[in-house]
Design a protein around this motif. Structure first.
Motif, PDB file in Angstrom:
ATOM      1  N   PRO A  58       0.813  -1.217   0.000  1.00  0.00           N
ATOM      2  CA  PRO A  58       0.000   0.000   0.000  1.00  0.00           C
ATOM      3  C   PRO A  58       0.852   1.275   0.000  1.00  0.00           C
ATOM      4  CG  PRO A  58      -0.069  -1.070   2.144  1.00  0.00           C
ATOM      5  CD  PRO A  58       0.627  -2.012   1.221  1.00  0.00           C
ATOM      6  N   GLY A  59       0.385   2.264  -0.739  1.00  0.00           N
ATOM      7  CA  GLY A  59       0.991   3.593  -0.682  1.00  0.00           C
ATOM      8  C   GLY A  59       2.310   3.745  -1.407  1.00  0.00           C
ATOM      9  N   MET A  60       2.554   2.919  -2.446  1.00  0.00           N
ATOM     10  CA  MET A  60       3.801   3.067  -3.200  1.00  0.00           C
ATOM     11  C   MET A  60       3.538   3.915  -4.441  1.00  0.00           C
ATOM     12  SD  MET A  60       6.236   0.901  -1.889  1.00  0.00           S
ATOM     13  CE  MET A  60       7.295   0.622  -3.304  1.00  0.00           C
ATOM     14  N   LYS A  61       4.644   4.361  -5.049  1.00  0.00           N
ATOM     15  CA  LYS A  61       4.552   4.936  -6.387  1.00  0.00           C
ATOM     16  C   LYS A  61       4.982   3.842  -7.345  1.00  0.00           C
ATOM     17  CE  LYS A  61       5.227   9.825  -5.478  1.00  0.00           C
ATOM     18  NZ  LYS A  61       5.678   9.808  -4.074  1.00  0.00           N
ATOM     19  N   LYS A  62       4.318   3.801  -8.498  1.00  0.00           N
ATOM     20  CA  LYS A  62       4.589   2.771  -9.498  1.00  0.00           C
ATOM     21  C   LYS A  62       6.082   2.700  -9.815  1.00  0.00           C
ATOM     22  CE  LYS A  62       3.466   2.787 -14.390  1.00  0.00           C
ATOM     23  NZ  LYS A  62       4.476   3.538 -14.902  1.00  0.00           N
ATOM     24  N   GLU A  63       6.724   3.859  -9.938  1.00  0.00           N
ATOM     25  CA  GLU A  63       8.127   3.873 -10.357  1.00  0.00           C
ATOM     26  C   GLU A  63       9.077   3.430  -9.237  1.00  0.00           C
ATOM     27  OE1 GLU A  63       5.963   6.317 -10.598  1.00  0.00           O
ATOM     28  OE2 GLU A  63       6.710   8.208  -9.775  1.00  0.00           O
ATOM     29  N   ASP A  64       8.580   3.296  -8.026  1.00  0.00           N
ATOM     30  CA  ASP A  64       9.437   2.841  -6.916  1.00  0.00           C
ATOM     31  C   ASP A  64       9.356   1.330  -6.698  1.00  0.00           C
ATOM     32  OD1 ASP A  64      10.263   5.415  -6.450  1.00  0.00           O
ATOM     33  OD2 ASP A  64       8.736   5.827  -4.951  1.00  0.00           O
ATOM     34  N   ILE A  65       8.621   0.631  -7.566  1.00  0.00           N
ATOM     35  CA  ILE A  65       8.522  -0.830  -7.448  1.00  0.00           C
ATOM     36  C   ILE A  65       9.368  -1.462  -8.550  1.00  0.00           C
ATOM     37  CG2 ILE A  65       6.973  -2.828  -7.467  1.00  0.00           C
ATOM     38  CD1 ILE A  65       4.685  -0.942  -6.762  1.00  0.00           C
ATOM     39  N   GLU A  66      10.198  -2.445  -8.161  1.00  0.00           N
ATOM     40  CA  GLU A  66      11.040  -3.128  -9.141  1.00  0.00           C
ATOM     41  C   GLU A  66      10.704  -4.610  -9.154  1.00  0.00           C
ATOM     42  OE1 GLU A  66      15.481  -2.820  -9.104  1.00  0.00           O
ATOM     43  OE2 GLU A  66      14.931  -0.765  -8.496  1.00  0.00           O
ATOM     44  N   VAL A  67      10.481  -5.134 -10.328  1.00  0.00           N
ATOM     45  CA  VAL A  67      10.190  -6.555 -10.473  1.00  0.00           C
ATOM     46  C   VAL A  67      11.236  -7.122 -11.413  1.00  0.00           C
ATOM     47  CG1 VAL A  67       8.475  -8.256 -11.215  1.00  0.00           C
ATOM     48  CG2 VAL A  67       7.720  -6.091 -10.214  1.00  0.00           C
ATOM     49  N   SER A  68      11.929  -8.200 -10.996  1.00  0.00           N
ATOM     50  CA  SER A  68      12.910  -8.782 -11.907  1.00  0.00           C
ATOM     51  C   SER A  68      12.933 -10.295 -11.773  1.00  0.00           C
ATOM     52  CB  SER A  68      14.300  -8.202 -11.631  1.00  0.00           C
ATOM     53  OG  SER A  68      14.719  -8.570 -10.346  1.00  0.00           O
ATOM     54  N   SER A  75      12.072 -11.568  -8.108  1.00  0.00           N
ATOM     55  CA  SER A  75      12.444 -10.656  -7.040  1.00  0.00           C
ATOM     56  C   SER A  75      11.596  -9.394  -7.141  1.00  0.00           C
ATOM     57  CB  SER A  75      13.929 -10.324  -7.189  1.00  0.00           C
ATOM     58  OG  SER A  75      14.334  -9.546  -6.114  1.00  0.00           O
ATOM     59  N   ILE A  76      11.003  -9.002  -6.027  1.00  0.00           N
ATOM     60  CA  ILE A  76      10.192  -7.786  -5.990  1.00  0.00           C
ATOM     61  C   ILE A  76      10.772  -6.905  -4.894  1.00  0.00           C
ATOM     62  CG2 ILE A  76       7.885  -6.845  -5.544  1.00  0.00           C
ATOM     63  CD1 ILE A  76       6.837  -9.611  -6.581  1.00  0.00           C
ATOM     64  N   SER A  77      11.189  -5.718  -5.273  1.00  0.00           N
ATOM     65  CA  SER A  77      11.809  -4.840  -4.285  1.00  0.00           C
ATOM     66  C   SER A  77      11.351  -3.416  -4.536  1.00  0.00           C
ATOM     67  CB  SER A  77      13.328  -4.936  -4.376  1.00  0.00           C
ATOM     68  OG  SER A  77      13.754  -4.524  -5.657  1.00  0.00           O
ATOM     69  N   GLY A  78      11.741  -2.543  -3.630  1.00  0.00           N
ATOM     70  CA  GLY A  78      11.364  -1.149  -3.804  1.00  0.00           C
ATOM     71  C   GLY A  78      11.562  -0.371  -2.527  1.00  0.00           C
ATOM     72  N   GLU A  79      11.125   0.860  -2.611  1.00  0.00           N
ATOM     73  CA  GLU A  79      11.257   1.731  -1.450  1.00  0.00           C
ATOM     74  C   GLU A  79       9.989   2.535  -1.298  1.00  0.00           C
ATOM     75  OE1 GLU A  79      14.605   4.352  -1.567  1.00  0.00           O
ATOM     76  OE2 GLU A  79      14.201   5.135   0.440  1.00  0.00           O
ATOM     77  N   ARG A  80       9.477   2.551  -0.068  1.00  0.00           N
ATOM     78  CA  ARG A  80       8.312   3.392   0.196  1.00  0.00           C
ATOM     79  C   ARG A  80       8.801   4.652   0.875  1.00  0.00           C
ATOM     80  NH1 ARG A  80       3.099   0.948   2.923  1.00  0.00           N
ATOM     81  NH2 ARG A  80       4.451   0.792   4.729  1.00  0.00           N
ATOM     82  N   LYS A  81       8.464   5.758   0.250  1.00  0.00           N
ATOM     83  CA  LYS A  81       8.923   7.041   0.779  1.00  0.00           C
ATOM     84  C   LYS A  81       7.810   7.692   1.573  1.00  0.00           C
ATOM     85  CE  LYS A  81      12.043   7.340  -3.078  1.00  0.00           C
ATOM     86  NZ  LYS A  81      12.015   7.498  -4.525  1.00  0.00           N
ATOM     87  N   GLY A  82       8.178   8.258   2.693  1.00  0.00           N
ATOM     88  CA  GLY A  82       7.184   8.904   3.540  1.00  0.00           C
ATOM     89  C   GLY A  82       6.783  10.250   2.974  1.00  0.00           C
ATOM     90  N   ALA A  83       5.547  10.614   3.204  1.00  0.00           N
ATOM     91  CA  ALA A  83       5.087  11.940   2.783  1.00  0.00           C
ATOM     92  C   ALA A  83       5.782  12.980   3.661  1.00  0.00           C
ATOM     93  CB  ALA A  83       3.575  12.040   2.937  1.00  0.00           C
ATOM     94  N   TYR A 120      -0.298  -2.749 -10.820  1.00  0.00           N
ATOM     95  CA  TYR A 120      -0.391  -2.214  -9.455  1.00  0.00           C
ATOM     96  C   TYR A 120      -1.740  -1.504  -9.279  1.00  0.00           C
ATOM     97  CZ  TYR A 120       1.095   0.321  -5.242  1.00  0.00           C
ATOM     98  OH  TYR A 120       1.206   0.830  -3.968  1.00  0.00           O
ATOM     99  N   THR A 121      -2.594  -2.072  -8.448  1.00  0.00           N
ATOM    100  CA  THR A 121      -3.946  -1.520  -8.250  1.00  0.00           C
ATOM    101  C   THR A 121      -4.317  -1.547  -6.767  1.00  0.00           C
ATOM    102  OG1 THR A 121      -4.531  -2.579 -10.348  1.00  0.00           O
ATOM    103  CG2 THR A 121      -6.349  -1.688  -9.066  1.00  0.00           C
ATOM    104  N   ASP A 122      -4.856  -0.463  -6.263  1.00  0.00           N
ATOM    105  CA  ASP A 122      -5.324  -0.375  -4.873  1.00  0.00           C
ATOM    106  C   ASP A 122      -4.265  -0.865  -3.876  1.00  0.00           C
ATOM    107  OD1 ASP A 122      -7.763   0.656  -5.665  1.00  0.00           O
ATOM    108  OD2 ASP A 122      -8.706  -1.301  -5.803  1.00  0.00           O
TER     109      ASP A 122
END
Lengths: 145, 122
Positions: A58-68, A75-83, A120-122
């Motif tokens: 929840p609460g990610m930006k599409k461009e911050d999700i990496e799928v490889s 592998s699914i990785s990424g970073e969730r940035k705080g508002a 990526y939905t909801d």
């Protein structure tokens, strides 16, 4: 004016204790930010044509999700940035985790690497991986001679 | 993490299990901001109800049909629910809620009378 106690911080400890007693240990280590950072929940489904991997992000930006895909491992990785909140904001509760996560899973079958789709939905990432032709069940006709 | 609710007059077997969403709550001079994580909940699945000074957040997950069988499952299919007691200073007519990729973002402005004001010295 004194701070209003309705969302009070003192209840944080109680909340963690409630979790200790209510959740199975494996789930606790997965879901508690105290122990392991962020390990988003992952589901894997299989039917005869494809594998479907679903991750709660929840609460990610599409461009911050990496799928490889590498050597049969997804592998699914990424970073969730705080508002950003103004420095004058008082924090009453801070339960959400911000930062990096990574989940890797070895796929049970070969897949067509060039046909993988991610949606990526909801706040849920769904990765659909069509199975390679050679691992799909085949029907073989019996010949009578 | 979970709250078990029982409707009055129903047998114990009819309890509904909910997950308590993780929340962040901030207060500024203008009001409060609540952010609650509800993955799989769309705008249509969200129910926010106000009763007196109690606000109830209820998130129904989108029912999705997944092909085939589950090989591995960590997510829990339960809906989300959490109740908060509101600061009486909040102007409940001005509460705004929206869903952003599975995160409920709700702003709860304080009524004008309680906001800090600069008094002009004459």
């Amino acid at each position: 004016m004194a701070g209003w106690a309705g969302f009070g911080r003192l209840t944080d400890l109680r909340h963690e204790i409630d979790r200790l007693f209510e959740a199975p240990l494996a789930e606790l280590s997965r879901s508690s930010n105290l122990l392991s950072g962020w390990t988003p929940a992952m589901d894997i489904y299989e039917d005869k044509d494809s594998l479907v991997v679903r991750v709660e992000l929840p609460g990610m930006k599409k461009e911050d999700i990496e799928v490889s895909l590498h050597d049969g491992s997804l592998s699914i990785s990424g970073e969730r940035k705080g508002a950003e909140h103004s420095s004058s904001a008082e924090i009453y509760r801070s339960e959400r985790f911000f930062g990096r996560f990574q989940r890797t899973v070895t796929l049970p079958t070969l897949v067509k690497a060039d046909k993988i789709k991610a949606q990526y939905t909801d706040g849920v990432l769904t990765v659909t991986l069509p199975k390679a032709e050679e691992v799909k069940p085949k029907h073989i006709d019996v010949q009578v001679s | 993490m979970k709250a078990t609710l029982q409707k009055e007059g129903q047998p114990a077997a009819a309890t509904v299990e909910y997950l308590a969403p993780e929340v962040d709550i901030y207060e500024t001079n203008e009001g409060y901001l609540i952010e609650a994580e509800m993955p799989g909940v769309s705008k249509d699945g969200l129910e926010v109800t106000l009763e007196g000074t109690q606000i109830t957040l209820l998130g129904h997950r989108r029912q999705e049909t997944v092909p085939g069988q589950a090989l591995f499952r960590e997510s829990r299919p339960a809906d989300f629910r959490r109740v908060f007691e509101l600061d009486p200073a909040i102007d409940t007519a001005k509460i705004v809620a929206r869903m952003d990729q599975g995160v409920l973002k709700m702003t709860l402005p304080k009524s004008e009378e309680v906001k800090p004001r600069r008094i002009t010295v004459e």
